[in-house]
Design a protein around this motif. Sequence first.
Motif, PDB file in Angstrom:
ATOM      1  N   GLY A 197     -22.459  -4.439   9.011  1.00 56.43           N
ATOM      2  CA  GLY A 197     -22.944  -4.713  10.327  1.00 56.43           C
ATOM      3  C   GLY A 197     -23.432  -6.116  10.608  1.00 56.43           C
ATOM      4  N   ILE A 198     -22.944  -7.088   9.821  1.00 58.92           N
ATOM      5  CA  ILE A 198     -23.287  -8.401  10.109  1.00 58.92           C
ATOM      6  C   ILE A 198     -21.892  -9.265  10.708  1.00 58.92           C
ATOM      7  CG2 ILE A 198     -24.300 -10.651   8.802  1.00 58.92           C
ATOM      8  CD1 ILE A 198     -25.128  -9.008   6.546  1.00 58.92           C
ATOM      9  N   LEU A 199     -22.361  -9.812  11.758  1.00 60.81           N
ATOM     10  CA  LEU A 199     -20.957  -9.982  12.533  1.00 60.81           C
ATOM     11  C   LEU A 199     -20.372 -11.432  11.748  1.00 60.81           C
ATOM     12  CD1 LEU A 199     -22.051  -9.810  16.253  1.00 60.81           C
ATOM     13  CD2 LEU A 199     -20.586  -8.223  14.664  1.00 60.81           C
ATOM     14  N   SER A 200     -21.295 -12.086  11.075  1.00 65.00           N
ATOM     15  CA  SER A 200     -20.950 -13.426  10.573  1.00 65.00           C
ATOM     16  C   SER A 200     -20.198 -13.330   9.102  1.00 65.00           C
ATOM     17  CB  SER A 200     -22.032 -14.319  10.155  1.00 65.00           C
ATOM     18  OG  SER A 200     -22.963 -13.782   9.260  1.00 65.00           O
ATOM     19  N   THR A 201     -20.109 -12.041   8.799  1.00 65.46           N
ATOM     20  CA  THR A 201     -19.339 -11.795   7.260  1.00 65.46           C
ATOM     21  C   THR A 201     -17.977 -11.267   7.509  1.00 65.46           C
ATOM     22  OG1 THR A 201     -21.580 -11.060   6.308  1.00 65.46           O
ATOM     23  CG2 THR A 201     -19.872 -10.531   5.283  1.00 65.46           C
ATOM     24  N   THR A 202     -16.972 -11.492   6.583  1.00 62.92           N
ATOM     25  CA  THR A 202     -15.629 -11.267   7.059  1.00 62.92           C
ATOM     26  C   THR A 202     -15.311 -10.091   6.361  1.00 62.92           C
ATOM     27  OG1 THR A 202     -15.065 -13.071   5.387  1.00 62.92           O
ATOM     28  CG2 THR A 202     -15.019 -13.683   7.642  1.00 62.92           C
ATOM     29  N   HIS A 203     -16.168  -9.492   5.576  1.00 65.76           N
ATOM     30  CA  HIS A 203     -15.882  -8.225   4.670  1.00 65.76           C
ATOM     31  C   HIS A 203     -14.938  -7.359   5.708  1.00 65.76           C
ATOM     32  CE1 HIS A 203     -17.107  -6.049   1.120  1.00 65.76           C
ATOM     33  NE2 HIS A 203     -16.377  -4.828   1.942  1.00 65.76           N
ATOM     34  N   SER A 204     -14.268  -6.623   5.043  1.00 63.74           N
ATOM     35  CA  SER A 204     -13.331  -5.709   5.760  1.00 63.74           C
ATOM     36  C   SER A 204     -12.953  -4.520   4.874  1.00 63.74           C
ATOM     37  CB  SER A 204     -11.809  -6.519   6.054  1.00 63.74           C
ATOM     38  OG  SER A 204     -11.101  -5.440   6.849  1.00 63.74           O
ATOM     39  N   THR A 205     -13.481  -3.253   4.992  1.00 65.05           N
ATOM     40  CA  THR A 205     -13.272  -2.146   4.255  1.00 65.05           C
ATOM     41  C   THR A 205     -12.229  -1.322   5.275  1.00 65.05           C
ATOM     42  OG1 THR A 205     -15.330  -2.356   2.799  1.00 65.05           O
ATOM     43  CG2 THR A 205     -14.403   0.205   3.536  1.00 65.05           C
ATOM     44  N   TRP A 206     -11.456  -0.391   4.716  1.00 63.30           N
ATOM     45  CA  TRP A 206     -10.634   0.194   5.394  1.00 63.30           C
ATOM     46  C   TRP A 206     -10.632   1.566   5.061  1.00 63.30           C
ATOM     47  CZ3 TRP A 206      -5.902  -1.255   8.188  1.00 63.30           C
ATOM     48  CH2 TRP A 206      -5.829  -2.625   8.602  1.00 63.30           C
ATOM     49  N   PRO A 207     -11.422   2.524   6.054  1.00 63.89           N
ATOM     50  CA  PRO A 207     -10.924   3.953   5.910  1.00 63.89           C
ATOM     51  C   PRO A 207      -9.520   4.477   6.457  1.00 63.89           C
ATOM     52  CG  PRO A 207     -12.470   3.530   7.837  1.00 63.89           C
ATOM     53  CD  PRO A 207     -12.138   1.958   7.254  1.00 63.89           C
ATOM     54  N   VAL A 208      -9.163   5.457   5.914  1.00 63.55           N
ATOM     55  CA  VAL A 208      -7.947   6.092   6.402  1.00 63.55           C
ATOM     56  C   VAL A 208      -8.395   7.496   6.796  1.00 63.55           C
ATOM     57  CG1 VAL A 208      -5.503   6.913   5.734  1.00 63.55           C
ATOM     58  CG2 VAL A 208      -6.344   4.698   4.771  1.00 63.55           C
ATOM     59  N   MET A 209      -8.324   7.874   7.952  1.00 62.94           N
ATOM     60  CA  MET A 209      -8.550   9.085   8.445  1.00 62.94           C
ATOM     61  C   MET A 209      -7.438  10.028   8.864  1.00 62.94           C
ATOM     62  SD  MET A 209     -11.907   8.621   8.508  1.00 62.94           S
ATOM     63  CE  MET A 209     -12.602   9.936   9.468  1.00 62.94           C
ATOM     64  N   LEU A 210      -7.642  11.684   8.707  1.00 66.00           N
ATOM     65  CA  LEU A 210      -6.443  12.181   9.353  1.00 66.00           C
ATOM     66  C   LEU A 210      -6.908  13.179  10.333  1.00 66.00           C
ATOM     67  CD1 LEU A 210      -5.051  13.116   5.745  1.00 66.00           C
ATOM     68  CD2 LEU A 210      -3.906  11.968   7.518  1.00 66.00           C
ATOM     69  N   VAL A 211      -6.223  13.433  11.351  1.00 63.70           N
ATOM     70  CA  VAL A 211      -6.767  14.282  12.417  1.00 63.70           C
ATOM     71  C   VAL A 211      -6.003  15.419  12.576  1.00 63.70           C
ATOM     72  CG1 VAL A 211      -7.065  14.244  14.988  1.00 63.70           C
ATOM     73  CG2 VAL A 211      -7.225  12.376  13.894  1.00 63.70           C
ATOM     74  N   PRO A 212      -6.541  16.786  12.426  1.00 63.67           N
ATOM     75  CA  PRO A 212      -5.609  17.879  12.311  1.00 63.67           C
ATOM     76  C   PRO A 212      -5.729  18.434  13.978  1.00 63.67           C
ATOM     77  CG  PRO A 212      -7.935  18.509  11.837  1.00 63.67           C
ATOM     78  CD  PRO A 212      -7.822  17.077  12.070  1.00 63.67           C
ATOM     79  N   TYR A 213      -4.272  18.203  14.361  1.00 61.02           N
ATOM     80  CA  TYR A 213      -3.774  18.435  15.484  1.00 61.02           C
ATOM     81  C   TYR A 213      -3.561  20.003  16.045  1.00 61.02           C
ATOM     82  CZ  TYR A 213      -3.566  13.601  16.884  1.00 61.02           C
ATOM     83  OH  TYR A 213      -4.134  12.284  16.958  1.00 61.02           O
ATOM     84  N   ASN A 214      -3.929  21.043  14.905  1.00 65.79           N
ATOM     85  CA  ASN A 214      -3.745  22.278  15.447  1.00 65.79           C
ATOM     86  C   ASN A 214      -4.722  22.879  16.235  1.00 65.79           C
ATOM     87  OD1 ASN A 214      -1.747  21.868  12.988  1.00 65.79           O
ATOM     88  ND2 ASN A 214      -1.883  23.822  12.742  1.00 65.79           N
ATOM     89  N   LEU A 215      -6.089  22.195  15.892  1.00 68.16           N
ATOM     90  CA  LEU A 215      -6.994  22.512  16.727  1.00 68.16           C
ATOM     91  C   LEU A 215      -6.915  22.289  18.318  1.00 68.16           C
ATOM     92  CD1 LEU A 215      -9.771  21.124  14.063  1.00 68.16           C
ATOM     93  CD2 LEU A 215      -9.107  23.620  14.529  1.00 68.16           C
TER      94      LEU A 215
END
Length: 482
Positions: free
Chosen positions: A344-362
Amino acid sequence: MDKSWMKKQGGSMEYIQGVLNFVEFASKHASDGKIFCPCTKCVNLCLVPPGVAREHLWRKGMLQSYTHWKWHGESADVPTATECGSSHVQDSLEQYGDFRGMLHDLCPTHEMPPEPMEEGERVQESAEGQPTDGAQKFYNMIDDVDKPLYAGCTKFSIFSAIVVLFQLKTLCGWMNKSFTMLLQVLMDMLPSDAKFPKDHYEAKKIVRDLGLGYEKIHACPNDCMLFWKENVNLEACPCCKVSRWKTNEASVTANNASSSKGKKKAAKILWWFPLKPRLQRLFLSPDLASSMKWHVNGRTDDGVMRHPADSDAWKMFDSTHLQFSSDPRNVRLGLAANGFNPFGILSTTHSTWPVMLVPYNLPPWLCMKRSSLILSLVIPGPKSPGIAIDVYLQPLVEELRELWDVGVEAYDASSKNVFQLRAELMWTIHDFPAYADVSDWSTKGKYACPCCALETDSQYLKNGHKFCYMGHRRWLGRDHKF
């Protein structure tokens, strides 16, 4: 103060003014500039700035049972976060729940024993009956549910006490060390015959058979490869020759990573949350299992676009893969990935990548809820993986291939039968830069458009040192003003 505004609707002027008066009153008793947020989500468990509490109350509503504002100045002292967490257990949990029923939902193919049996008899019963996988683990958990925490304890069993403490750990953000210290204090407080784990590790072992775990896979610091499968025992990356371990002063002095004392720490770790058990879990609740078939059994097919199942892409897939689409329980997934700064620090360039899946049957009112989203991977920073993201997607891709070709056995609680669950990835969802990384199609330069490809009409501006795309008004209607 007048508290009648608490019962009003969130959008009314009386409610908005009441929140403003409350925040102004609570700010006078703030601790380090923060107050406890009494919204329906935080339930006085979180210390936040007054402005954040005001926004929460406007969007999520005020906790109706909180009529005596003892945490905001109506009592003599402002409580600490620890006191608040312990005092509001009932508010946050409401009820401890039916743990036997929960285990029955998790392991529906196992019969719930009506009365205690000997361990040997249970093992024999699980071997002769229909269920075979995980029967002994299930019965061990049932034992912990039935055994009281200590002699004469009627409210908590061994299992329920650990589950409730773990829920509080999650709600309040306790560290593992603080959780261990709490368990040690509780052991001294409770009777000597209390069957309580001595630390966080032992407590985790008791509930680990509930499933939904994760795996940590070491990665090359330069994103060349994963130390996984046949490469799991390698000490360094065969591509760039960089060690998989973090270096410290001791190892540098000895000029050998193995000479450092203590346990080695991986330089980069991929967090993988296996998909198969999470898809199986979707069918263990009768209501949710019925919702997973909504796209066939509950959807109104009148040509109006309300859900991805109404799209041409979905219908074309169904007509192409008839065997897959014949069972409505087979899961259609969408993949979304992008980077963010977790600190949450805008001056930091740290980048973490979450990969999410959405179940479209619902149905549409469920598939995009946070509780329905499936976290599959967490790709570590501090830099974006870029086009090397395919290295980190390997575990997910392999699992998706197995789910497409073979599937996994699952239990449908709504129809009470076992079926072969299959899944397929319908599409991916990204912004344009992330699209370039995932698809390996450069979205910059001469052929930036992934639709036009080699037919992209582009021109390089020598003075501006950029490409412009002047010929792409072709997609506009003939009567468009451009």
